[in-house]
Scaffold this motif. Structure first.
Motif, short mmCIF file in Angstrom:
data_model
loop_
_atom_site.label_atom_id
_atom_site.label_comp_id
_atom_site.label_asym_id
_atom_site.label_seq_id
_atom_site.Cartn_x
_atom_site.Cartn_y
_atom_site.Cartn_z
N LEU A 41 -1.02 2.14 -3.69
CA LEU A 41 -0.98 3.21 -2.85
C LEU A 41 0.14 3.18 -1.47
O LEU A 41 0.90 4.12 -2.08
CB LEU A 41 -2.24 4.13 -2.04
CG LEU A 41 -1.78 5.38 -1.15
CD1 LEU A 41 -1.89 6.21 -1.84
CD2 LEU A 41 -3.01 5.12 -0.55
N PHE A 42 0.30 2.05 -1.49
CA PHE A 42 1.45 1.89 -0.43
C PHE A 42 3.27 1.74 -1.10
O PHE A 42 3.82 2.27 -0.08
CB PHE A 42 1.02 0.00 0.45
CG PHE A 42 2.01 0.45 1.08
CD1 PHE A 42 2.40 1.02 2.55
CD2 PHE A 42 2.95 -1.10 1.39
CE1 PHE A 42 3.87 0.43 3.43
CE2 PHE A 42 4.11 -1.32 1.71
CZ PHE A 42 3.80 -0.26 3.51
N TRP A 203 1.97 9.32 -13.31
CA TRP A 203 1.28 8.44 -13.64
C TRP A 203 2.39 7.46 -13.30
O TRP A 203 1.74 6.01 -13.99
CB TRP A 203 1.39 8.46 -15.45
CG TRP A 203 0.44 9.72 -15.49
CD1 TRP A 203 0.66 10.70 -15.39
CD2 TRP A 203 -0.75 9.61 -15.91
NE1 TRP A 203 -0.25 11.94 -16.63
CE2 TRP A 203 -1.48 11.53 -16.19
CE3 TRP A 203 -1.66 8.29 -15.89
CZ2 TRP A 203 -2.61 10.74 -16.72
CZ3 TRP A 203 -3.05 8.76 -16.07
CH2 TRP A 203 -3.60 10.03 -16.56
N ARG A 204 3.13 7.29 -13.23
CA ARG A 204 4.23 6.00 -12.50
C ARG A 204 3.38 4.95 -12.50
O ARG A 204 3.42 3.76 -12.51
CB ARG A 204 5.28 6.95 -11.46
CG ARG A 204 6.34 5.30 -11.98
CD ARG A 204 7.72 5.29 -10.61
NE ARG A 204 8.17 4.71 -10.90
CZ ARG A 204 8.73 3.55 -10.39
NH1 ARG A 204 7.68 3.01 -9.51
NH2 ARG A 204 10.06 2.72 -9.87
N TYR A 205 2.37 5.20 -10.69
CA TYR A 205 1.85 3.65 -10.08
C TYR A 205 0.02 3.62 -11.21
O TYR A 205 -0.44 3.03 -10.59
CB TYR A 205 2.02 3.99 -8.63
CG TYR A 205 2.98 4.16 -8.66
CD1 TYR A 205 3.80 2.87 -7.90
CD2 TYR A 205 3.86 5.00 -8.33
CE1 TYR A 205 5.35 2.38 -7.60
CE2 TYR A 205 5.14 4.67 -7.67
CZ TYR A 205 6.34 3.89 -7.67
OH TYR A 205 6.66 3.50 -6.38
N LYS A 206 0.22 4.63 -11.57
CA LYS A 206 -1.75 4.75 -12.40
C LYS A 206 -1.58 3.72 -13.23
O LYS A 206 -2.83 3.41 -13.13
CB LYS A 206 -1.75 6.22 -12.59
CG LYS A 206 -1.74 7.53 -11.86
CD LYS A 206 -2.46 8.10 -12.47
CE LYS A 206 -2.77 9.27 -11.12
NZ LYS A 206 -3.53 10.48 -12.17
N GLY A 207 -0.75 3.29 -13.67
CA GLY A 207 -1.53 1.99 -14.63
C GLY A 207 -1.48 0.51 -13.19
O GLY A 207 -2.08 -0.19 -13.98
N HIS A 208 -1.62 0.72 -12.53
CA HIS A 208 -1.57 -0.64 -11.68
C HIS A 208 -2.50 -0.70 -11.79
O HIS A 208 -3.99 -0.46 -10.95
CB HIS A 208 -0.73 -0.34 -10.06
CG HIS A 208 0.43 -0.62 -9.71
ND1 HIS A 208 1.48 -0.95 -8.80
CD2 HIS A 208 1.09 0.29 -10.67
CE1 HIS A 208 2.90 -0.98 -9.53
NE2 HIS A 208 2.39 0.05 -10.25
N GLU A 320 -5.33 3.36 6.78
CA GLU A 320 -4.32 3.31 6.66
C GLU A 320 -2.95 1.53 5.80
O GLU A 320 -3.03 1.39 5.06
CB GLU A 320 -3.14 3.90 6.72
CG GLU A 320 -2.02 4.29 6.20
CD GLU A 320 -0.75 5.66 7.07
OE1 GLU A 320 0.47 5.26 5.81
OE2 GLU A 320 -1.54 6.42 7.27
N ARG A 321 -3.40 1.21 7.76
CA ARG A 321 -3.30 -0.28 7.74
C ARG A 321 -4.22 -0.66 6.85
O ARG A 321 -3.11 -2.15 6.47
CB ARG A 321 -3.00 -0.50 9.17
CG ARG A 321 -2.96 -1.94 9.61
CD ARG A 321 -2.36 -1.91 11.11
NE ARG A 321 -3.36 -1.68 12.24
CZ ARG A 321 -3.97 -0.51 12.61
NH1 ARG A 321 -2.59 -0.53 13.59
NH2 ARG A 321 -5.51 -0.97 13.26
N LYS A 326 -3.67 -5.08 2.72
CA LYS A 326 -4.62 -4.84 0.57
C LYS A 326 -3.03 -5.32 -0.34
O LYS A 326 -3.19 -5.86 -1.47
CB LYS A 326 -5.62 -3.90 0.25
CG LYS A 326 -6.67 -4.41 1.43
CD LYS A 326 -7.90 -3.28 0.77
CE LYS A 326 -8.72 -2.61 1.86
NZ LYS A 326 -9.18 -1.76 1.91
N GLY A 327 -1.97 -4.61 -0.13
CA GLY A 327 -1.12 -3.93 -0.88
C GLY A 327 -0.06 -5.73 -1.29
O GLY A 327 -0.31 -6.36 -0.40
N ASP A 328 0.29 -5.23 -1.84
CA ASP A 328 1.42 -6.96 -2.66
C ASP A 328 2.57 -6.88 -1.64
O ASP A 328 2.45 -8.27 -1.80
CB ASP A 328 2.21 -6.21 -4.02
CG ASP A 328 1.44 -5.56 -5.24
OD1 ASP A 328 0.15 -6.10 -4.84
OD2 ASP A 328 1.87 -4.98 -6.32
N ASP A 329 2.98 -6.30 -0.45
CA ASP A 329 3.65 -6.76 0.52
C ASP A 329 2.91 -7.44 0.97
O ASP A 329 3.37 -8.73 2.32
CB ASP A 329 4.26 -5.47 0.98
CG ASP A 329 5.14 -4.87 0.28
OD1 ASP A 329 5.83 -5.66 -0.39
OD2 ASP A 329 5.87 -3.70 0.53
#
Length: 422
Positions: A41-42, A203-208, A320-321, A326-329
């Motif tokens: 999501l981020f 659909w660009r990010y739904k495969g993650h 949101e934070r 949890k994201g890749d960054d």
């Protein structure tokens, strides 16, 4: 020269089709954001902001082109020309107002996340107060529906002209495609490209891969064997780290020269961290963690500690934070769901102990000492301690988050728990 004015300029044609594809991509991505996995999501939100600012820049360029570059005259009945003009100016409005309201939302959010356009160019926040946030969100959501409606009207009008064999679409096509039957093929290709752009955004990010949920078993990072099962301590409701008591280690006469024993962590412990973001203090905690403790104050040489932390259980008081963490960054929980601390060298230091161990976090492993104090009363123990995690050594906080002036490199970690001898 008069003949040239019967076609749109090359820059107008380029901007028209580029904006058409970007707008549909952005519309699809915007509507898909709420349904995307939290692990992506981020990243998707950052890309949505980048595309929005690109649309704003190109829309302003397109508006200037319309105002100052000669273009073909409008055709048709007066009522239809009025409707076409209203649709065109409506599209300019949403193309410009949409990104601006999005920019306002980002600038006035409770948690002001920095934006790097396409991961490169920093976007400053607008100097607006929080009162702008809700109206901007309402207008931004409405603009999505308005854009969809105007787009349908615009395409319907263009197809009407094409079916009536008017040369309207041909004027907005490269010269080589401005005559039938090439024009009809180009129209079909353009419509297919527009549909593809919309679904590409959807659909660009739904495969993650989505981060494991609390109900899913979490694999241990790398090849380290799983710890023996132990009840996960339940943290206190407060997101602030628990105050660290300073008891001195002691042992009753009956505990003298006791061999190494296994200790089971009791519910109610806390594992917390504290940092600062742009001057704002942030207190967080991890809701789920397990520990395998083999310890005796009389046999430190054979004592050892291992702790597994479920990174997806992070809580900092803002959802949101938390998704950002949890994201890749940051933690990258999709690929590395757990952090693991192991120590096989424990030494006495002053009134407490130091566990010299290794922390495995976000795909990296580095030495880290943990200082703790301990009170043992028979089969019951109370422990508390501190550690400092140098986040940049683990790659936690990439890109715009890597500046220690925004988020310090050193993150303070505190813990407190009770344990009973097995």
């Amino acid at each position: 020269m008069a003949g040239l004015k019967q076609r749109y300029s090359g820059i107008a044609i380029l901007l028209h089709w580029a904006l058409a594809l970007l707008l549909l991509f952005q519309l699809g991505l915007g509507w898909a954001l709420e349904d995307l996995p939290k692990s992506s999501l981020f990243v998707a939100f950052q890309f949505h902001k980048s595309v929005g600012i690109l649309i704003l820049v190109l829309s302003l360029a397109r508006l200037l082109t319309r105002l100052f570059v000669a273009r073909p005259p409008a055709e048709g009945a007066p009522a239809l020309k009025l409707l076409a003009s209203a649709v065109h100016w409506g599209l300019y409005g949403v193309m410009i107002l949409g990104p601006i309201t999005g920019w306002i939302i980002v600038s006035t959010a409770r948690v002001k996340l920095p934006t790097l356009l396409f991961g490169t160019i920093p976007l400053p926040h607008l100097p607006l107060g929080s009162a702008w946030n809700e109206p901007a969100e309402a207008i931004h959501g409405l603009i999505g529906w308005l854009l969809a409606g105007l787009f349908v009207l615009h395409v319907a009008g263009a197809l009407r002209h094409h079916l009536l064999r008017d040369d309207v679409i041909g004027r907005m096509m490269p010269a080589a495609l401005s005559r039938r039957p090439a024009l009809s093929i180009a129209v079909v290709v353009a419509l297919a490209a527009c549909v593809a752009a919309f679904f590409a955004g959807s659909w660009r990010y739904k495969g993650h891969a989505e981060a494991p949920t609390p109900s899913q078993p979490l694999p241990t990072p790398g090849s380290t064997p799983e710890l023996p099962a132990a009840p996960a301590p339940t943290p206190e409701a407060s997101a602030s780290p628990a105050p660290t008591p300073t008891p001195t280690p002691s042992a009753s006469p009956t505990d003298a020269a006791t061999p190494v024993r296994s200790w089971k962590v009791a519910p109610g412990g806390t594992l917390a961290f504290r940092t600062v973001y742009s001057g704002e203090p942030i207190n967080g905690r991890f809701a789920r963690w397990t520990a395998d403790i083999q310890f005796s104050p009389d046999d430190l040489a054979h004592s050892k500690i291992a702790v597994d932390i479920d990174l997806a259980s992070v809580s900092s008081g803002d959802s949101e934070r938390d998704d950002t963490l949890k994201g890749d960054d940051f933690f990258g929980v999709a690929a590395h769901p757990k952090a693991r601390f192991t120590a096989t060298r424990i030494r006495k230091q002053g009134n407490g102990y130091v566990a010299d161990g290794t922390l495995a976090l976000a795909g990296a492993a580095n030495p880290m000492p943990v200082r703790f104090t301990l009170q043992i009363d028979g089969d019951h123990a109370q422990a508390s301690g501190t550690a400092t995690v140098k986040r940049l050594a683990f790659g936690v906080g990439k890109g715009q988050w890597s500046d220690p002036g925004t988020i310090p490199d050193a993150i303070a970690v505190t813990f407190r728990f009770a344990a009973d001898a097995k």
